[in-house]
Design a protein around this motif. Structure first.
Motif, mmCIF file in Angstrom:
data_model
loop_
_atom_site.group_PDB
_atom_site.id
_atom_site.type_symbol
_atom_site.label_atom_id
_atom_site.label_comp_id
_atom_site.label_asym_id
_atom_site.label_seq_id
_atom_site.Cartn_x
_atom_site.Cartn_y
_atom_site.Cartn_z
ATOM 1 N N GLY A 1 41.028 28.136 31.192
ATOM 2 C CA GLY A 1 40.690 28.395 32.591
ATOM 3 C C GLY A 1 41.033 29.816 33.002
ATOM 4 O O GLY A 1 41.758 30.533 32.306
ATOM 5 N N LYS A 2 40.521 30.225 34.142
ATOM 6 C CA LYS A 2 40.875 31.531 34.701
ATOM 7 C C LYS A 2 42.283 31.438 35.286
ATOM 8 O O LYS A 2 42.584 30.514 36.035
ATOM 9 C CB LYS A 2 39.866 31.937 35.772
ATOM 10 N N VAL A 3 43.132 32.377 34.923
ATOM 11 C CA VAL A 3 44.550 32.294 35.279
ATOM 12 C C VAL A 3 44.896 33.260 36.404
ATOM 13 O O VAL A 3 44.602 34.461 36.334
ATOM 14 C CB VAL A 3 45.434 32.577 34.057
ATOM 15 N N ILE A 4 45.536 32.721 37.447
ATOM 16 C CA ILE A 4 46.070 33.517 38.552
ATOM 17 C C ILE A 4 47.584 33.388 38.497
ATOM 18 O O ILE A 4 48.119 32.293 38.672
ATOM 19 C CB ILE A 4 45.535 33.019 39.902
ATOM 20 N N MET A 5 48.266 34.478 38.201
ATOM 21 C CA MET A 5 49.720 34.450 38.100
ATOM 22 C C MET A 5 50.350 34.487 39.493
ATOM 23 O O MET A 5 49.879 35.202 40.384
ATOM 24 C CB MET A 5 50.226 35.652 37.306
ATOM 25 N N THR A 6 51.432 33.717 39.693
ATOM 26 C CA THR A 6 52.176 33.726 40.947
ATOM 27 C C THR A 6 53.649 33.911 40.626
ATOM 28 O O THR A 6 54.201 33.181 39.807
ATOM 29 C CB THR A 6 51.972 32.399 41.712
ATOM 30 N N THR A 7 54.289 34.892 41.243
ATOM 31 C CA THR A 7 55.682 35.170 40.920
ATOM 32 C C THR A 7 56.341 35.987 42.022
ATOM 33 O O THR A 7 55.655 36.645 42.809
ATOM 34 C CB THR A 7 55.800 35.930 39.584
ATOM 35 N N ALA A 8 57.659 35.943 42.054
ATOM 36 C CA ALA A 8 58.415 36.749 43.007
ATOM 37 C C ALA A 8 58.728 38.130 42.432
ATOM 38 O O ALA A 8 59.311 38.970 43.125
ATOM 39 C CB ALA A 8 59.714 36.032 43.367
ATOM 40 N N TYR A 9 58.338 38.377 41.193
ATOM 41 C CA TYR A 9 58.694 39.624 40.514
ATOM 42 C C TYR A 9 57.440 40.418 40.147
ATOM 43 O O TYR A 9 56.431 39.845 39.735
ATOM 44 C CB TYR A 9 59.491 39.328 39.241
ATOM 45 N N ASP A 10 57.515 41.749 40.266
ATOM 46 C CA ASP A 10 56.360 42.581 39.926
ATOM 47 C C ASP A 10 56.449 43.155 38.514
ATOM 48 O O ASP A 10 55.604 43.934 38.096
ATOM 49 C CB ASP A 10 56.183 43.709 40.943
ATOM 50 N N THR A 11 57.464 42.737 37.765
ATOM 51 C CA THR A 11 57.692 43.331 36.445
ATOM 52 C C THR A 11 56.813 42.747 35.339
ATOM 53 O O THR A 11 56.801 43.247 34.224
ATOM 54 C CB THR A 11 59.173 43.158 36.035
#
Length: 240
Positions: free
Chosen positions: A74-84
């Motif tokens: 599937g197409k992946v959308i990353m979600t996170t509190a970090y920009d690293t």
């Protein structure tokens, strides 16, 4: 459009599910998982969601372990509190990278991409050329595909990406660094101040000085010239 949510925080998982259900009725949430193991098990069961909202840090590792252990279709959308993790996210083929707390406009952009023909790139582990370059605008991280780049240039001691839509972004890398990151068959360092994509060149005309002056699309905010020392090499590249 069927969606999988991969998120180890219950409140964040439920909030994202509510937002998607309320704002995007075309999305059907078919499963939620909270770990690498449970996500791999779900993907290996033969299920293939259209889009995956994937938190980076999970209870038993990080989401990049999932890509090593299972086929992610599937197409992946990353979600996170970090920009690293932005570069890693796009290296494995993510189509967007959302920083928590997720803003409505960023989520809308990501869902629009997931529902369009915006496809995950085929990852080539042997290639050293990134498919995406990341732009930082405040708390936002914007992925720009190398295929969408018309040229890189320097101006007033800053470096920029110009997209084929005529949108310019400041980029942290120098042109020297960028020259080693772009495919040589697609990009050429025409001078100290510019690297141009072959697809952006409309025509070239000779100047009395021996330089070439290029017309580009989109039109550049500076005179696009090929230095006299690079003209012969440039013409060979242009014909290849």
């Amino acid at each position: 459009m069927k969606a999988l949510i991969v998120e180890d925080e219950k409140m964040a998982r439920e909030q994202l599910a509510r937002t998607l259900s309320n704002s995007f009725p075309e999305i059907e949430i078919v499963m939620s998982t909270d770990s690498v193991a449970s996500t791999v098990e779900y993907l290996e069961s033969g299920e293939s969601p259209d889009v995956i909202f994937m938190d980076v840090e999970l209870t038993d590792g990080n989401c990049f372990d999932i890509f090593r252990l299972a086929e992610v279709r599937g197409k992946v959308i990353m979600t996170t509190a970090y920009d690293t993790y932005a570069m890693q996210a796009f290296e494995v083929g993510g189509i967007d990278y959302l920083l928590k707390p997720i803003k409505a406009e960023a989520l809308e952009r990501a869902v629009r991409r997931a529902g369009s023909n915006y496809s995950r790139p085929e990852t080539d582990k042997k290639s050293s050329y990134p498919e995406y370059f990341t732009i930082r605008l405040g708390d936002r991280i914007i992925p720009v595909s190398s295929k969408e780049i018309a040229y890189f240039y320097s101006e007033y001691k800053a470096n920029y990406i110009m997209t084929d839509k005529g949108v310019s972004y400041i980029i942290e890398s120098t042109l020297e660094q960028l020259e080693g990151k772009v495919r040589p068959e697609s990009f050429f360092r025409i001078s100290r101040g510019a690297i141009i994509a072959k697809s952006a060149i409309v025509n070239a005309r000779r100047h009395l000085s021996g330089r070439l002056i290029l017309e580009t699309k989109p039109k550049a905010p500076f005179e696009v010239t090929v230095s006299r020392a690079r003209v012969d090499e440039f013409l060979k590249w242009l014909e290849s």
